[in-house]
Design a protein around this motif. Sequence first.
Motif, PDB file in Angstrom:
ATOM      1  N   ARG A 123      18.895  -9.415  12.125  1.00 47.04           N
ATOM      2  CA  ARG A 123      17.727 -10.145  11.913  1.00 47.04           C
ATOM      3  C   ARG A 123      17.594 -11.028  12.290  1.00 47.04           C
ATOM      4  O   ARG A 123      18.048 -13.097  12.457  1.00 47.04           O
ATOM      5  N   ALA A 135       6.372  -2.022   6.993  1.00 49.98           N
ATOM      6  CA  ALA A 135       6.998  -2.220   8.520  1.00 49.98           C
ATOM      7  C   ALA A 135       8.416  -1.328   9.264  1.00 49.98           C
ATOM      8  O   ALA A 135       8.605  -1.455  10.100  1.00 49.98           O
ATOM      9  N   PRO A 194       8.139  -8.253   8.310  1.00 51.07           N
ATOM     10  CA  PRO A 194       8.886  -8.233   9.616  1.00 51.07           C
ATOM     11  C   PRO A 194       8.901  -6.751  10.790  1.00 51.07           C
ATOM     12  O   PRO A 194       8.354  -6.318  10.786  1.00 51.07           O
ATOM     13  N   ASP A 195       9.495  -6.975  12.139  1.00 53.65           N
ATOM     14  CA  ASP A 195       9.589  -6.583  13.547  1.00 53.65           C
ATOM     15  C   ASP A 195      10.487  -5.847  13.470  1.00 53.65           C
ATOM     16  O   ASP A 195      12.267  -5.703  12.831  1.00 53.65           O
ATOM     17  N   CYS A 196      10.863  -4.442  13.285  1.00 50.64           N
ATOM     18  CA  CYS A 196      11.431  -3.544  13.082  1.00 50.64           C
ATOM     19  C   CYS A 196      12.029  -2.225  14.391  1.00 50.64           C
ATOM     20  O   CYS A 196      11.296  -2.214  14.780  1.00 50.64           O
ATOM     21  N   ASP A 197      13.029  -2.183  14.759  1.00 50.07           N
ATOM     22  CA  ASP A 197      13.720  -1.845  15.588  1.00 50.07           C
ATOM     23  C   ASP A 197      14.000   0.402  14.881  1.00 50.07           C
ATOM     24  O   ASP A 197      13.430   0.501  14.318  1.00 50.07           O
ATOM     25  N   ALA A 227      11.594 -14.648  14.255  1.00 52.76           N
ATOM     26  CA  ALA A 227      10.495 -14.410  15.281  1.00 52.76           C
ATOM     27  C   ALA A 227       9.757 -15.389  15.180  1.00 52.76           C
ATOM     28  O   ALA A 227       8.711 -14.712  14.252  1.00 52.76           O
ATOM     29  N   HIS A 285       9.032 -14.748  10.910  1.00 51.17           N
ATOM     30  CA  HIS A 285       8.680 -13.388  10.647  1.00 51.17           C
ATOM     31  C   HIS A 285      10.670 -13.289  10.725  1.00 51.17           C
ATOM     32  O   HIS A 285      11.039 -13.621  11.710  1.00 51.17           O
ATOM     33  N   GLU A 286      10.943 -12.299  10.573  1.00 50.62           N
ATOM     34  CA  GLU A 286      12.595 -11.528  10.677  1.00 50.62           C
ATOM     35  C   GLU A 286      12.170 -10.584  12.056  1.00 50.62           C
ATOM     36  O   GLU A 286      10.911  -9.710  11.761  1.00 50.62           O
ATOM     37  N   ARG A 287      12.881 -10.018  13.017  1.00 51.28           N
ATOM     38  CA  ARG A 287      12.934  -8.934  13.854  1.00 51.28           C
ATOM     39  C   ARG A 287      14.889  -8.820  13.246  1.00 51.28           C
ATOM     40  O   ARG A 287      15.228  -8.866  13.531  1.00 51.28           O
ATOM     41  N   ASN A 301      11.054 -15.191   5.663  1.00 45.87           N
ATOM     42  CA  ASN A 301       9.546 -14.476   6.021  1.00 45.87           C
ATOM     43  C   ASN A 301       8.637 -14.706   4.782  1.00 45.87           C
ATOM     44  O   ASN A 301       8.333 -14.479   4.307  1.00 45.87           O
ATOM     45  N   LYS A 307      14.143   2.250  11.763  1.00 48.05           N
ATOM     46  CA  LYS A 307      12.664   2.591  10.714  1.00 48.05           C
ATOM     47  C   LYS A 307      13.151   4.323  10.957  1.00 48.05           C
ATOM     48  O   LYS A 307      13.219   5.143   9.521  1.00 48.05           O
TER      49      LYS A 307
END
Length: 351
Positions: free
Chosen positions: A313, A114, A61-64, A316, A319-321, A57, A68
């Motif tokens: 994971r 994030a 990250p983007d996080c669902d 993206a 980085h990772e989603r 990364n 969160k």
Amino acid sequence: MSNYPLSYKLSWLPRFLRPSLSGDVRGFAPPAGMLIEPPPARTVRLAFVGDISAVANRGAPDCDPAIKALLASADLVVGNCESPVVERPSAVMGTRLGTHHAMDERFLVAALAAVGIAREKLVLSLANNHVLDQGVAGFDETVAALKRLGIRTIGTAAKGPVERLAVGPLTIGFAAFTLWRNADATKFSGRVSMQGDPAQWPPAAAKGFDLVCAVPHWDWEFRHYPRAETRALARQLAGHGVGLIAGHHAHVVQPVERIDKTLVAYGLGDFLGTAFARQPWPGRISSILAVDVSADLGMRGKIVAYRMHPFMRLRAGDHERLVSVEALEGGMRDKVDARLKAIFGGQFASA
């Protein structure tokens, strides 16, 4: 320098490319359970995440939102700080290749924001094989950086084998240790806890707590089923009063076991990718272990309920989603469901 056996080293790349489902599949528990019914009036929630690294990364990250929300529901989040926190890596070439880990404060702060983890509710273990990847100076810089950020740490040798933390009304002892090191033993000695044998702990080390929780960096990487030696150590820890074990280092999700009253989650996978950016999909399955612990008189420290929350994971760009399994679609959802059912003996059922 390191303490890995030759067979382990030779198997690393094949198992990274194809994580193994071989091993003893007997005696494991469902990935979720209610252990006390009706539930007590007061509980404390612990959430355990896997290895945290910046290797895969370059950005946060983007996080669902579901992930969160789960992390925000915890009174304490416990993870493994797999990358030293340094401003400038000293092992420049190794860091570029990914064999040596490093992340800076800016990345860590952005990543935590994030995923919705409040720093005051976070505890990071420094007991892992990569913590000295940037040398002794990098270790000292990591300890200082985390203290400056208000993040509590466990797993340093100076604090002894079991560390006391207050979590709401409960007093919990954390025993964080690593069985593996990537540097010379003299560098780890006195800095990183490798006290994995509870028989060697001081007699009262695990006394006076509502719950004792072990956070071991153990087992062999990229194997979904723990080795016999790992399960034997879990039984030994349980026999010395450890009531909850949440392990790291395998980098893949491993099953859950109940040893009398002790709950063992052998491996949670990576929370943020610690291997190469282009990683085969089975190694991208991770999990968060949520454990509710009673705070009622007469049941203080008893595990009320637990649940493994698997997520994926996905890559993206740089980085990772982080995507919950329930939010996956199509062929990827089918593959992940099948792998989770294999890991948990058919006991896993996604919504």
